[in-house]
Write a protein that holds these residues in place. Structure first.
Motif, mmCIF file in Angstrom:
data_model
loop_
_atom_site.group_PDB
_atom_site.id
_atom_site.type_symbol
_atom_site.label_atom_id
_atom_site.label_comp_id
_atom_site.label_asym_id
_atom_site.label_seq_id
_atom_site.Cartn_x
_atom_site.Cartn_y
_atom_site.Cartn_z
ATOM 1 N N VAL A 1 -36.195 -48.348 106.663
ATOM 2 C CA VAL A 1 -35.665 -49.001 105.461
ATOM 3 C C VAL A 1 -35.100 -50.374 105.810
ATOM 4 N N VAL B 1 -32.776 -53.552 105.431
ATOM 5 C CA VAL B 1 -31.457 -53.775 104.828
ATOM 6 C C VAL B 1 -31.021 -55.191 105.168
ATOM 7 N N LEU C 1 -29.392 -46.453 99.878
ATOM 8 C CA LEU C 1 -30.196 -45.599 100.737
ATOM 9 C C LEU C 1 -30.469 -44.280 100.028
ATOM 10 N N VAL D 1 -29.419 -39.560 105.610
ATOM 11 C CA VAL D 1 -30.153 -40.766 105.227
ATOM 12 C C VAL D 1 -30.894 -41.288 106.447
ATOM 13 N N GLU D 2 -31.700 -42.329 106.225
ATOM 14 C CA GLU D 2 -32.370 -42.982 107.346
ATOM 15 C C GLU D 2 -31.316 -43.544 108.305
ATOM 16 N N GLU E 1 -29.041 -40.815 95.911
ATOM 17 C CA GLU E 1 -28.938 -42.157 96.475
ATOM 18 C C GLU E 1 -27.461 -42.434 96.764
#
Length: 352
Positions: free
Chosen positions: A257, A259, A294, A314-315, A339
């Protein structure tokens, strides 16, 4: 120069280097806590200030006077120990007045000062009792009054609340802080309890392996830790591992992901860093504004009464977040897809 001035203090026991280049200035009337895990050197520093240990090197000055090599009985310092250390064969009044008697004060002066101290600690009616007739909290109040009776320049408190139950600890720490403010006495308080240090202190010294890792106000210690150890030791902290994609632009990858932190990052592109966030700044769901969002799943739910702590996978790891209990809204079930969001401004960046 500070009222209590500690410069380049070091202490070794044989090959063991317990305190390393410790520096601290404490202003008159200030309440400073030493916080850290067992074996970090906080009590050793306190004992050197008290005169119970001789520094290997460095200097200790109180109100401009060099105390480094003076014996304990020649320092105008009051000390309260973890064990109450009251004399079992003396009454409360006699315990409080013991230091004054040793100093050669007259009976009338001792009686007057003991009365003041009993009033100060709220035990006016118990002066004729013996220590075994008192509760733990009352005994610790007497130990505090005994330390304060000779009007010391500095008050040292070595984990004085650790032997008490939780409810008494809270009331007694409020009492200690009130008394300290009323008297305006310079105080050093040693504890391994974060809540005590953060709630009582003007400043906190977080110690780690003999070094003062950070010296700052409780607000700064909690919200702006300057080292990885302080960030992890004080309070609950979420850590997410990330790879730097563009250090100058503040772009990282949490797993797969992307960011954007919207600020330059330490280190270089390709390096690994840790992103840290307190549970109270993480929000379940999307929030308005410029946030990092996330996707994840509910991994754990802990009901803590007024607060519910939710752990989300989460990742890059897990994020714990705190929400207030709402009786008409039960917490999400385990495995629920959700989320989470957090402002990029609130994410701390720690070198891996």
């Amino acid at each position: 120069m500070a009222f209590l001035d500690i410069q380049h203090l070091e202490k070794s026991f044989g090959a063991m280097h317990v305190v390393k280049d410790f520096n601290l200035g404490v202003e008159k009337g200030e309440f400073v806590s030493f916080l850290g895990p067992s074996g970090c050197g906080k009590t050793t520093v306190l004992r050197m200030v008290a005169g119970f240990e001789t520094p290997t090197s460095g200097a200790i000055r109180i109100d401009g006077q060099d105390m480094t090599c003076l014996p304990a009985n020649r320092r105008n310092i009051g000390m309260v120990f973890q064990a109450y250390a009251l004399f079992p064969n003396l009454t409360v009044e006699e315990n409080i007045g013991f230091g004054l008697k040793v100093a050669g004060e007259g009976k009338v002066a001792i009686r007057s000062r003991v009365g003041e101290m009993l009033e100060l600690i709220g035990l006016r009616q118990l002066g004729s009792r013996y220590p075994f007739q008192l509760s733990g909290g009352q005994q610790q109040r007497v130990a505090l009054a005994r330390a304060l009776a000779p009007r010391p320049q500095v008050l040292l408190l070595d984990e004085p609340l650790s032997a008490l139950d939780a409810k008494i600890r809270i009331s007694l720490r409020e009492e200690i802080r009130r008394i300290q403010r009323d008297l305006g006495i310079t105080t050093i308080f040693v504890t391994h309890d974060q809540e005590e240090a953060l709630s009582m202190s003007d400043r906190v010294v977080v110690m780690h392996q003999g070094i003062a890792d950070q010296v700052a106000t409780p607000f700064e210690i909690y919200n702006r830790p300057t080292t990885r150890f302080v960030a992890q030791f004080v309070g609950t902290l979420n850590l997410l591992e990330a790879n730097v994609v563009d250090a100058a632009a503040g772009k990282v990858l949490l797993g797969e992901v992307p960011v954007s932190l919207n600020r330059p990052l330490p280190g270089r592109t390709g390096e690994r860093i840790s992103l840290a966030a307190r549970p109270e700044i993480v929000t379940l769901g999307r929030s308005d504004g410029d946030h990092v969002v996330l996707a994840g799943r509910i991994a754990d739910v802990h009901f803590l009464g007024s607060v519910i702590r939710i752990r989300v996978a989460v990742e890059g790891g897990h994020l714990s977040l705190d929400t207030f209990n709402q009786p008409d809204r039960p917490p999400p079930s385990l495995g629920t897809p959700v989320e989470v969001s957090v402002s990029h401004r609130d994410l701390l960046v720690l070198a891996a």
